[in-house]
Design a protein around this motif. Sequence first.
Motif, PDB file in Angstrom:
ATOM      1  N   GLU A 142      54.141  -4.708  -0.265  1.00 20.48           N
ATOM      2  CA  GLU A 142      55.222  -3.622   0.297  1.00 20.48           C
ATOM      3  C   GLU A 142      54.234  -2.309   0.444  1.00 20.48           C
ATOM      4  N   THR A 143      53.211  -2.138  -0.051  1.00 17.45           N
ATOM      5  CA  THR A 143      52.138  -0.920  -0.010  1.00 17.45           C
ATOM      6  C   THR A 143      51.479  -0.953   1.346  1.00 17.45           C
ATOM      7  N   THR A 144      50.785  -2.134   1.782  1.00 16.46           N
ATOM      8  CA  THR A 144      50.411  -2.574   3.000  1.00 16.46           C
ATOM      9  C   THR A 144      51.293  -2.328   4.152  1.00 16.46           C
ATOM     10  N   TYR A 145      52.400  -2.899   4.234  1.00  9.87           N
ATOM     11  CA  TYR A 145      53.315  -2.802   5.288  1.00  9.87           C
ATOM     12  C   TYR A 145      53.894  -1.086   5.044  1.00  9.87           C
ATOM     13  N   SER A 251      52.283  -5.586  12.344  1.00 10.99           N
ATOM     14  CA  SER A 251      53.922  -5.449  12.323  1.00 10.99           C
ATOM     15  C   SER A 251      54.269  -3.931  11.825  1.00 10.99           C
ATOM     16  N   PHE A 252      53.480  -3.149  11.131  1.00  8.65           N
ATOM     17  CA  PHE A 252      53.641  -1.889  10.729  1.00  8.65           C
ATOM     18  C   PHE A 252      53.740  -0.993  12.211  1.00  8.65           C
ATOM     19  N   ALA A 253      52.659  -1.164  12.814  1.00 12.75           N
ATOM     20  CA  ALA A 253      52.631  -0.297  14.129  1.00 12.75           C
ATOM     21  C   ALA A 253      53.605  -0.980  15.307  1.00 12.75           C
ATOM     22  N   THR A 254      53.895  -2.126  15.432  1.00 11.49           N
ATOM     23  CA  THR A 254      54.636  -2.477  16.345  1.00 11.49           C
ATOM     24  C   THR A 254      56.099  -2.157  16.049  1.00 11.49           C
ATOM     25  N   ILE A 263      53.776   7.369  20.180  1.00  4.24           N
ATOM     26  CA  ILE A 263      52.157   6.773  19.773  1.00  4.24           C
ATOM     27  C   ILE A 263      51.053   7.437  18.986  1.00  4.24           C
ATOM     28  N   ARG A 264      51.019   8.742  19.388  1.00  2.00           N
ATOM     29  CA  ARG A 264      50.179   9.535  18.713  1.00  2.00           C
ATOM     30  C   ARG A 264      50.351   9.757  17.396  1.00  2.00           C
ATOM     31  N   SER A 265      51.548   9.648  16.933  1.00  2.92           N
ATOM     32  CA  SER A 265      51.859   9.725  15.471  1.00  2.92           C
ATOM     33  C   SER A 265      51.317   8.334  14.741  1.00  2.92           C
ATOM     34  N   VAL A 266      51.742   7.228  15.405  1.00  2.27           N
ATOM     35  CA  VAL A 266      51.262   5.888  15.111  1.00  2.27           C
ATOM     36  C   VAL A 266      49.732   5.967  15.121  1.00  2.27           C
TER      37      VAL A 266
END
Length: 302
Positions: A142-145, A251-254, A263-266
């Motif tokens: 959970e924390t990783t994602y 997966s988090f970023a996608t 995209i800059r927030s990501v």
Amino acid sequence: MDMRAAADRFLRYLKVERNASDLTIKSYGEDLEALVDYLEELYAAPATTGEVSTLDLRGYVAAVSDAGYSETTIARRLASMRSFFRFAQREDLVDRSPAKPLRNPRRKRKLPHFLTTDEISKLLYAPPTNTAAGLRDRAILETTYSAGLRVSELVGLNDSDVDFEQGLIRVRGKGKRERLGPLGSFAAKALQDWLAKRTLSVRSAAAKEKPIFTNKFGNRLTTRSVGRMLEKYIAQTDLDTRTSPHTLRHSFATHLLDAGADIRSVQELLGHKSLVTTQIYTHVSTTRLKEAYEKAHPRAQV
């Protein structure tokens, strides 16, 4: 040889043997650092000179172009890559230069493996909640994602890094750079459940910084242990065997970008120095594009 070590060797060569100016060395250094960051994100591991392919470099050039950099900047980065790999070939670090064939900066690039939202849910609910180990494993996933962590960042977390009230965690990334990561409600609950059951070894309890994730002996968990843990749940859930701890970060970023996140927030959330590295995630399937078109365009359907 590790790409970062090879890049440092090249920069020393420029300074000592070629007597290059400080500005030239700085420019080469920045270009090569951006390239290495991209390759490490692509491979989800440290890159070596021998494994870098021409296709990988085409993907990097395409990412630089897609990020909106000028033709001058793209040309300079191509020149930096060619110079570096010519040097690597002379030093027998590569058999042949993968940068030599580069011509077209917009060739299709390799995309990272990621899980769908349904597959992520399946994985996150795989660990049992009736054992301390199961609670820990669920908290890890959970924390990783939730925060898009690298596995090294995850195992490095300490009690003092978590702010449950604000829903944030302090993350120590590459180059000792710190950032704040989001801790969603599911991840916060999983962490609290685990911490209520966690036991610390004498060494860990006496340490200035107490590790959040520990093994059965109460000592800080290793990245290898996280990988083995994930393999067990991948087998149980019958998910793609390419799935690794870094897949959760992919997966988090996608998922954020597919849902319309800036995209800059990501980029900030992932801790990337360069937007080019984040650009690798800006892939949206034709199906999703078509669905968006059909919903939004007034004359898409009868």
